[in-house]
Design a protein around this motif. Sequence first.
Motif, PDB file in Angstrom:
ATOM      1  N   SER A   1     -17.896 -15.740 -23.426  1.00  0.00           N
ATOM      2  CA  SER A   1     -17.119 -15.878 -22.246  1.00  0.00           C
ATOM      3  C   SER A   1     -17.666 -14.840 -21.249  1.00  0.00           C
ATOM      4  CB  SER A   1     -15.737 -15.791 -22.478  1.00  0.00           C
ATOM      5  OG  SER A   1     -15.147 -15.544 -21.393  1.00  0.00           O
ATOM      6  N   GLU A   2     -17.405 -15.167 -19.761  1.00  0.00           N
ATOM      7  CA  GLU A   2     -17.775 -14.355 -18.843  1.00  0.00           C
ATOM      8  C   GLU A   2     -16.677 -13.139 -18.811  1.00  0.00           C
ATOM      9  OE1 GLU A   2     -18.435 -16.167 -15.204  1.00  0.00           O
ATOM     10  OE2 GLU A   2     -20.219 -17.102 -15.679  1.00  0.00           O
ATOM     11  N   ASN A   3     -15.409 -13.355 -19.605  1.00  0.00           N
ATOM     12  CA  ASN A   3     -14.492 -12.327 -19.723  1.00  0.00           C
ATOM     13  C   ASN A   3     -14.641 -11.398 -20.614  1.00  0.00           C
ATOM     14  OD1 ASN A   3     -11.888 -11.184 -20.128  1.00  0.00           O
ATOM     15  ND2 ASN A   3     -10.668 -12.869 -19.324  1.00  0.00           N
ATOM     16  N   ARG A   4     -14.830 -10.182 -20.289  1.00  0.00           N
ATOM     17  CA  ARG A   4     -15.267  -9.227 -21.078  1.00  0.00           C
ATOM     18  C   ARG A   4     -14.237  -9.205 -22.355  1.00  0.00           C
ATOM     19  NH1 ARG A   4     -17.951  -3.471 -19.828  1.00  0.00           N
ATOM     20  NH2 ARG A   4     -18.226  -2.503 -22.118  1.00  0.00           N
TER      21      ARG A   4
END
Length: 620
Positions: free
Chosen positions: A596-599
């Motif tokens: 995911s681009e969400n860290r």
Amino acid sequence: LGDRHPYVAYSLNNLAELYLILGLYEESDAFYQEALVINREQLGDRHPNVANNLSNLAGLYAAWGENAKAVRTFLESLDIEEWNLELNLATLTDAQRQDYAATLSVRTNRVVSFSLQSGEAQKLGLTTLLRRKGRSLDAGINSIQRLRQNLTPPDQTILDELISVRQQLGALTFNPPTSLPSEQYRTQLSRLETEAINLEKTLARRSAVSRIETQPVDIARVQAQIPTDGVLIEYIRYQPFDVSASLGNRFGDFRYAAYLLFPDGDLTAIDLGPAKDIDTVVLSLANTLEDSGQKIEEIYRQAQILDKMVMAPFRDQLDEVEHLLISPDSALNQVPFEVLRSDNQYLVEEFEISYLNSGRDLLKFDLIPPSSNPSVILAAPNYGESNMTSKAENNRRSADLESLTVGLLEHAFHEGRAISALLPDASFLTGRNATESALKQVSSPRLLHIATHGLFLEDAPRREVIDDTLGDTFEILIEIPLLRAMLALEGFNARQSGDEDGVFTALEAASLNLSGTQLVVLSACETAQGETVNGEGVYGLRRAFAIAGAESLLMSLWKVEDESTQVLMKRYYRKLLEGEGRSEALRQIQLEMITSENRELRHPSRWAAFILTGNWRPLS
């Protein structure tokens, strides 16, 4: 006594052991054989003493280098012990089953040690584990299932009484009347515990009456159930045994071993090293994973160390494998194997992973037809206002449940509502309707989803109780493991919910009727935690829901964050309804979160908490 008395056989056995230690194998053999003849003559071929004689004789053959004879003799002993296990476990309480199974641990360690030293004995070692690992849990499940299949009105009355006593025991433990003198309180606790044990004994005996004869587990039957792209990995924490050493020095320090069984029948057994070293890394990694603020580089480091200990020793045999069926043991139950790392990737990126209590579980799938009853979703109970004078932080374990309160779970409500939209025939219980009484009345729902606070009290917690009448202060030791794992339901904060207290313990969960329930999802904190017992799994909610009949369980290893759990669960059910398998659906979501681009979602604390144990296949 005469020269054919069993006591004479006992003395002959001791003489044989002495000659074995001295290296006089022929003399030892003669005395063991004579003791065996007397015991068979006086006690019968299936007496435990005969099994013990055979086990000792097999140990002699192993020390002598007669490995083929040792294997045959161990198997003969194992068959007798299996007969006695089946006979005894069917009529004992759960605690007694654990104690009885523990009496065989010495001989299990002997067999495992021998099987790791001799290639001829590897099948013997795995056969022993398949028959004994998690055996008391299996006996509990089978006893309840047999009883329910043949339930008579008297059986139902006894079962209702047991459920009632368990409820009273949990309520009295965690919500004692303030006006009850301490001595009376302790007396009532003792009385309820004794009453529960006696009722459980009675039910076990009634179940044994209708007990069907079962075929002993063998490798071929288990092998036939392994998927063509899979491998069964059976871990064991064992104590190495040296039969030729002096009596006080025969057992060494605990170690771990792994047995790999492939669908074509290939088998590998390998020692993994000292248990204390592996346990240390496991506990360190478990603590690190729970901390969402922990640097991911530290998780990588610890996960790579554990991978080298428990996966790398046999990784070169997994080239054609896509699915790992993992049966952990002891501390290995406390970490998700998904996070182990090799070659800069997580294990979940290489394999589908599902968990079993024992490889023997493979023989149970599909025996009970799946239920067609509507699913049940319980989410976001109204916990109520606290009437306690002190409060503990939400979502934190506490040895003092008396002062613990929990807060509203906003995202759990949205989770439940979203899942109920995907399962339009499901009952949706939330707010003031998410009660203990409602949960206890469910009967074999197709799916059961519970989204709330989960709690597990640490080992042997003590609660301080003050008697307002006499000013007496005393402590209570919560000795029953299934009372230390629980879910918070309606009225939890006030310990008042109609006739219940809002504290739904694992002990109460074990009394649910989940026969035919394909999947139970415990969308809450620490629902996979409990007291770990060598060879017997985890005593907590996971054990309780298995005893109740759940075919598979999705549960968490640590405290999970409300919002990200909601996202994970909604995705999980969508994939299930698209036909994905129960473990593969979870894996696909985990892979999405890893990339995911969400860290925050990429952090293992968010995606790795939940594990799937039991049947991994798609829902029927």
